[in-house]
Design an enzyme around this catalytic site. Structure first.
Site, mmCIF file in Angstrom:
data_model
loop_
_atom_site.group_PDB
_atom_site.id
_atom_site.type_symbol
_atom_site.label_atom_id
_atom_site.label_comp_id
_atom_site.label_asym_id
_atom_site.label_seq_id
_atom_site.Cartn_x
_atom_site.Cartn_y
_atom_site.Cartn_z
ATOM 1 N N TYR A 5 0.828 -1.206 0.000
ATOM 2 C CA TYR A 5 0.000 0.000 0.000
ATOM 3 C C TYR A 5 0.864 1.260 0.000
ATOM 4 O O TYR A 5 0.629 2.197 -0.752
ATOM 5 C CB TYR A 5 -0.928 -0.009 1.225
ATOM 6 N N PHE B 57 -7.038 20.453 -24.397
ATOM 7 C CA PHE B 57 -7.814 19.250 -24.729
ATOM 8 C C PHE B 57 -9.167 19.335 -24.018
ATOM 9 O O PHE B 57 -9.291 20.011 -22.999
ATOM 10 C CB PHE B 57 -7.037 17.992 -24.315
ATOM 11 N N ASP B 58 -10.181 18.610 -24.520
ATOM 12 C CA ASP B 58 -11.538 18.849 -23.994
ATOM 13 C C ASP B 58 -11.704 18.515 -22.506
ATOM 14 O O ASP B 58 -12.425 19.219 -21.800
ATOM 15 C CB ASP B 58 -12.630 18.222 -24.867
ATOM 16 N N ASP C 137 1.165 20.076 -20.726
ATOM 17 C CA ASP C 137 0.389 18.841 -20.828
ATOM 18 C C ASP C 137 1.209 17.961 -21.766
ATOM 19 O O ASP C 137 1.283 18.202 -22.970
ATOM 20 C CB ASP C 137 -1.001 19.123 -21.398
ATOM 21 N N ALA D 209 1.158 14.716 -22.715
ATOM 22 C CA ALA D 209 0.622 13.407 -23.135
ATOM 23 C C ALA D 209 1.414 12.803 -24.299
ATOM 24 O O ALA D 209 1.635 11.602 -24.349
ATOM 25 C CB ALA D 209 -0.853 13.550 -23.517
ATOM 26 N N LYS E 281 -0.741 7.572 -23.430
ATOM 27 C CA LYS E 281 -0.250 7.852 -24.781
ATOM 28 C C LYS E 281 1.246 7.538 -24.825
ATOM 29 O O LYS E 281 1.626 6.386 -24.958
ATOM 30 C CB LYS E 281 -0.524 9.314 -25.159
ATOM 31 N N HIS F 226 -21.787 13.161 -28.174
ATOM 32 C CA HIS F 226 -21.273 12.125 -29.084
ATOM 33 C C HIS F 226 -21.240 10.732 -28.461
ATOM 34 O O HIS F 226 -21.388 9.739 -29.148
ATOM 35 C CB HIS F 226 -19.891 12.496 -29.617
HETATM 36 N N1 F0G Z 1 -4.539 15.819 -22.531
HETATM 37 C C1 F0G Z 1 -4.481 15.468 -23.836
HETATM 38 C C2 F0G Z 1 -3.660 16.279 -24.768
HETATM 39 C C3 F0G Z 1 -5.219 14.362 -24.293
HETATM 40 O O1 F0G Z 1 -5.174 14.030 -25.586
HETATM 41 C C4 F0G Z 1 -5.999 13.632 -23.354
HETATM 42 C C5 F0G Z 1 -6.777 12.463 -23.795
HETATM 43 C C6 F0G Z 1 -5.998 14.027 -22.013
HETATM 44 C C7 F0G Z 1 -5.252 15.134 -21.635
HETATM 45 C C8 F0G Z 1 -6.811 13.301 -20.975
HETATM 46 O O2 F0G Z 1 -6.154 12.140 -20.622
HETATM 47 O O3 F0G Z 1 -7.740 10.314 -21.284
HETATM 48 O O4 F0G Z 1 -5.828 9.899 -19.707
HETATM 49 O O5 F0G Z 1 -7.776 11.226 -18.962
HETATM 50 N N2 F0G Z 1 -6.999 12.188 -25.020
HETATM 51 C C9 F0G Z 1 -7.698 11.015 -25.554
HETATM 52 C C10 F0G Z 1 -7.920 11.170 -27.028
HETATM 53 C C11 F0G Z 1 -8.931 10.630 -24.792
HETATM 54 O O6 F0G Z 1 -8.619 10.301 -27.603
HETATM 55 O O7 F0G Z 1 -7.377 12.095 -27.648
HETATM 56 P P1 F0G Z 1 -6.931 10.822 -20.126
#
Ligand code: F0G
Length: 482
Positions: free
Chosen positions: A94, A146-147, A237, A239, A280, A472
């Protein structure tokens, strides 16, 4: 280096090989396959039934009914034998597990910050950071949030402000670093709002919302200078940081002879903190992180982490996940991998382009985007060209892609019922890492080219049910018939 082709299925670098020794130039997948997952073939008739039963929403399909799944590159990658060996080594204690310290060392070696906080995925990192430092009335500028990042910032009462360079808004503009921040606009924003209202600037590498486009180190340095001038921290960010590093190596003067790891380190040296979805560029099926120097912020983040994710040495992950991610962070920076990764994306893009399929350029790191309004030029916006193309692609060839356009971002006016449509209606073909071979990609290209040849037969769709938020994922559709 620019990628050219030898023959129909060959990608080679146009490198100076005037030596007398012949060199094999074909770029291949730099791995071989030890475990396979069968794909299920289905007929067009079966797929027509399945998508009808799914109310014409590819998100509602069962994955086993999809032949080639290009919905996302997130969490869909294949782990290596070393990562699976790490899974077996996982320490599931843990607190204070050995796997955490391995994870922390791998992250620190690259990111260079004092505090390393694991989380279960990117959006958990976003939420923790927002919870710690974002307050109502704040403004968080960046190149393109990102969204989920945008949603987390907005849920904290802040304004998420996109300040990309103007070329980013032009789908055909041939800029090498279309993910760059508009530095003048950032300067104006920080001058107007100051550090009291801007808790941090967030730059996304690569910029997903404009098509996986990279950010140059020169631009990041300029952004950092503006941030320093105004006393605002710079966050990344990260990713897709490794794909960004490869674009820097290929395109930015002065970096060609540096390794991706050196470039990644130089990138992270410019930021005060970073958050990352490790689904990613860490080859994780799950995982995320926060990396930062500020002690007070780290304490607030860890306090919230314990409430919602887990103890600071596992952060919502298993010890085995932390092991696999530590290995993944190393592997993703291998040159052979990155050369193949970026070349294989460009391969799909260029073949589609050469066959007349309208695609966004330049091609990004993780995806190719089809311009659906031009592809389905017989369908008006209310017939949902991008979504209709996704459905047609599934019916035709069993390929699942993701609409990023009219369904995702279109908004009806509650009073008049008239619609506002987004600037672009796109279909994203996102490529899972180390999963599909060139033969799979040739199949994707052929399917899209065939569909393009008879595109005017693609029927439009209409909403049957449209949820208010994130429509969507769960919306239902029917053929529009005229
Ligand atoms: N930031 C970026 C640039 C991303 O592309 C994503 C996720 C996230 C943050 C959020 O990360 O999914 O681990 O919570 N992108 C995916 C996509 C979902 O299909 O582009 P997460």
């Amino acid at each position: 280096m620019i990628w050219i082709e030898l023959g129909p299925a060959r990608l080679v670098p146009r490198c100076a090989t005037h030596s007398t020794v012949a060199v094999v130039k074909t770029i291949i997948e730099p791995f071989r396959i030890k475990v396979v997952e069968p794909l299920r073939m289905t007929s067009v008739e079966t797929r027509q039934r399945l998508i009808r039963e799914a109310d014409y929403n590819p998100f509602r399909l069962r994955a086993e009914h999809v032949l080639i799944d290009l919905l996302t590159d997130s969490g869909t990658g294949a782990m290596s034998s070393e990562q699976w060996a790490g899974v077996m080594r996982g320490d599931e204690s843990y607190a204070g597990a050995r796997s955490f310290f391995r994870f922390e060392a791998a992250v620190r070696d690259l990111f260079g910050h004092r505090h390393v906080v694991p989380t279960h995925q990117g959006r958990a990192s976003e939420r923790l950071l927002c919870h710690a430092v974002v307050r109502p009335g704040h403004v968080v500028p960046g190149n393109g949030h990102f969204d989920t990042t945008r949603a987390n910032l907005e849920a904290s009462g802040a304004t998420a402000l996109d300040l990309p360079i103007p070329e980013a808004r032009d789908p055909g503009a041939p800029h090498p670093f279309k993910g760059n921040v508009d530095v003048d606009a950032l300067e104006q924003c920080l001058r107007r709002h100051g550090p009291a209202r801007v808790p941090f600037v967030l730059v996304t590498i690569t910029s997903n919302v404009v098509g996986g486009q990279p950010v140059s180190l020169e631009n990041l340095r300029a952004v950092r200078a503006v941030c320093d001038h105004h006393g605002v921290p710079l966050w990344l960010d990260a990713a897709r940081f490794a794909e960004n590093a490869w674009f820097v190596k290929m395109r930015e003067p002065g970096w060609a002879d540096r390794t991706p790891r050196e470039i990644a380190r130089a990138t992270f040296a410019l930021c005060h903190g970073a958050l990352m979805s490790m689904k990613k560029d860490a080859f994780g099926n799950i995982g995320g992180l926060l990396s930062l120097d500020d002690d007070a912020w780290a304490e607030r983040i860890r306090t919230a982490l314990i409430l919602t994710e887990g103890f600071p040495t596992y952060g919502g992950l298993a010890g085995r996940d932390l092991e696999a991610l530590a290995v993944g962070l190393d592997e993703v920076l291998e040159e052979d991998y990155l050369r193949y990764r970026i070349a294989s994306t460009a391969y799909v893009g260029r073949h589609l382009k050469d066959a007349g399929v309208p695609v966004l350029e330049p091609f990004g790191g993780h995806a190719v985007y089809v311009d659906a309004r031009r592809f389905c030029d017989h369908l008006p916006d209310e017939r949902l060209p991008g979504w209709s193309l996704c459905v047609a692609l599934y019916e035709h060839a069993g390929i699942r892609a993701c609409e990023i356009g009219n369904v995702m971002f279109g908004r009806p006016d509650p009073d008049t019922g008239s619609w506002t449509w987004p600037a672009l209606d796109l279909v994203r073909l996102a490529f899972p890492r180390r999963v599909y071979t060139q033969a799979h990609m040739d199949y994707v290209i052929e399917a899209l080219v065939e569909l393009h040849a008879r595109r005017h037969a693609i029927p439009g769709l209409r909403f049957v049910h449209r949820p208010e938020t994130l429509p969507h994922f769960t919306a239902r559709f029917a053929p529009a018939h005229g």
